[in-house]
Write a protein that holds these residues in place. Structure first.
Motif, mmCIF file in Angstrom:
data_model
loop_
_atom_site.group_PDB
_atom_site.id
_atom_site.type_symbol
_atom_site.label_atom_id
_atom_site.label_comp_id
_atom_site.label_asym_id
_atom_site.label_seq_id
_atom_site.Cartn_x
_atom_site.Cartn_y
_atom_site.Cartn_z
ATOM 1 N N VAL A 205 5.169 6.979 34.859
ATOM 2 C CA VAL A 205 4.844 6.768 33.440
ATOM 3 C C VAL A 205 5.713 5.666 32.848
ATOM 4 O O VAL A 205 5.232 4.761 32.153
ATOM 5 N N ASN A 236 -4.157 8.207 32.981
ATOM 6 C CA ASN A 236 -5.015 8.521 31.840
ATOM 7 C C ASN A 236 -5.791 9.808 32.061
ATOM 8 O O ASN A 236 -6.021 10.582 31.116
ATOM 9 N N PHE A 240 -2.439 10.789 29.643
ATOM 10 C CA PHE A 240 -1.722 9.649 29.084
ATOM 11 C C PHE A 240 -2.727 8.635 28.539
ATOM 12 O O PHE A 240 -3.943 8.773 28.749
#
Length: 464
Positions: A205, A236, A240
């Motif tokens: 991340v 994603n 995220f």
């Protein structure tokens, strides 16, 4: 142009390419037959009894970038690679505690370091997922990469890492490789999937945040950007929110990035990729490389499952043109005057394509003293596992699952893109159950209709 405007460059490709796509299964079969025949000098056994592959038809050296690409390609095609797996361990450096491109290296360029570890990790995960020795090599490599990233404060804007000096090195500013932070994010995600340790997810991340934050395209070598696309899509899907249009745009960028558009002479080059940013801008704009042109698609296809239909359509259009224009690397599809070594067999692609050389547009040749690239040709094995004909000349059956390395065990999803101005029918395996992802319903027969200029994703499942 390293944002959504770069994505729009694919829209400017012709709707229908000049030629039909290559038969990639045939291309891979002949490549495999050639390199596996020891009399051709590509495959050989070293004095310790390990099986090696030369990086070029004319060169007997060996590298993990070649070995890994070939063995992973064989695995993706469903072949057994058991006889070759012991060789993988010889590329792990006990001294450096990481897989290296050349056994015994104490220095490695960042893009090589990331790509060869990607290859090694996937071979282990697909062939030896619970064998302690191999899993330990993977774990040590991840820890070494993590140590390098933290020591560099997540700044990969150097040429590579010197393990003897425990510090980055850069011979020339033009060799700096900032985009490898995107590949690092991908490898950390592989580590998370394998070991379920949250520190690897946190690293992925953090690294993707740095990659996304580049104002200008950080491209140095396309493998790093390719891995970043798949990593961002996976992140994603986990909740995220990374800007996939921007991240994919780094790879589809023809101004600051790697992608070629338009024609060289009468030949379309849409979707082919430049080699590396280390060339001058003028020189980079004049050359395409086979490995770089073949390596984006395997990492990008799985992304289609996680993005909007509009982005999926652009990826499908890019895939079609790349599957056509890759023909320019093969000697039997060129005139003798348009290539540097027409006497060499066409089974292995040329390493490089030049816009204008020796009075020919384009002209296929090599780099330094070599011409035919085995490490680039290895990717044809991957393409054979991903790119199938559909029965319609310009409609491909593209596998979205085979190289979704961050989602092992994913069902078989296929992408179909119809570039024509009228709807087209494609007949699939009637012994399977078909589910239309966009329509969110089962297909009642083995035939699907793809609207003009549109895409479909079909999940193919065995009938119960």
């Amino acid at each position: 142009m390293a944002d959504q405007s770069a994505m729009s460059e694919v829209k400017l490709f012709p709707d229908v390419p000049r030629h039909v796509p290559l038969n990639w299964s045939m291309i891979a079969d002949r490549f495999d037959t050639y390199i596996m025949d020891e009399k051709n000098g590509v495959r050989f056994t070293d004095k310790e009894g390990f099986h090696r592959f030369g990086a070029f038809v004319e060169d007997g050296g060996h590298e993990l970038i070649t070995f890994g690409g070939i063995i992973l390609g064989k695995i993706l095609r469903g072949e057994s690679a058991a006889n070759y797996l012991p060789t993988l361990g010889t590329y792990f450096s006990l001294e450096n505690a990481i897989f290296m491109n050349h056994p015994g290296n104490r220095r490695e360029e960042y893009w090589y370091l990331m790509l060869v570890n990607c290859y090694a990790f996937e071979i282990i995960r697909k062939s030896h997922p619970s064998t302690p020795d191999y899993v330990n090599m993977m774990k040590q490599s991840l820890e070494t990469l993590l140590r390098i990233a933290k020591a560099n404060n997540y700044d990969f804007n150097d040429q590579g890492f010197d393990f003897a000096a425990e510090a980055p090195f850069t011979n020339k500013d033009s060799y700096r490789q900032p985009d490898t932070i995107g590949a690092y994010s991908y490898l950390m995600l592989v580590g998370y999937e394998q070991f379920k340790d949250s520190k690897y997810l946190n690293e992925a991340v953090k690294a993707m945040g740095y990659y996304q934050s580049f104002k200008n395209n950080p491209w140095y070598e396309i493998p790093s950007g390719a891995m970043a696309c798949q990593a961002a899509a996976k992140l994603n899907s986990m909740g995220f929110s990374f800007d996939l249009a921007k991240i994919i745009g780094f790879t589809f960028d023809s101004e600051q990035g790697p992608m070629h558009t338009g024609k060289w002479g009468d030949a379309e080059v849409n979707g082919l990729m430049r080699g590396w940013r280390g060339y001058s801008r003028e020189e980079a704009s004049q050359t395409a490389y086979s490995l770089e042109s073949f390596i984006l698609l395997p990492f990008l296809l799985p992304v289609v499952s996680y993005v909007s239909k509009d982005i999926g359509r652009l990826i499908a259009k890019y895939a079609l043109h790349a599957a056509v224009n890759g023909r320019l690397f093969f000697g039997d599809l060129l005139s003798p005057e348009a290539q540097s070594r027409p006497e060499l067999p066409p089974d292995v692609p040329y390493e490089t394509l030049h816009c204008d050389k020796s009075g020919q547009k384009p002209y296929a040749f090599g780099d330094f003293h070599t011409h035919k690239s085995v490490y680039g040709g290895a990717l044809t094995l991957w393409w054979a596992a991903l790119v199938e004909p559909s029965g319609q000349p310009f409609i491909l059956k593209l596998n979205l699952s085979k190289t979704d390395f961050l989602n092992p065990g994913k069902p078989a999803f296929y992408l179909f893109y119809n570039p024509m101005a009228e709807p087209k029918e494609v007949t699939l395996n009637e012994n399977t159950t078909l589910y239309d992802v966009y329509e969110q319903g089962y297909v009642s027969s083995g035939t699907i209709v793809i609207p003009a200029g549109d895409v479909k994703i079909i999940c193919e499942m065995a009938k119960k």
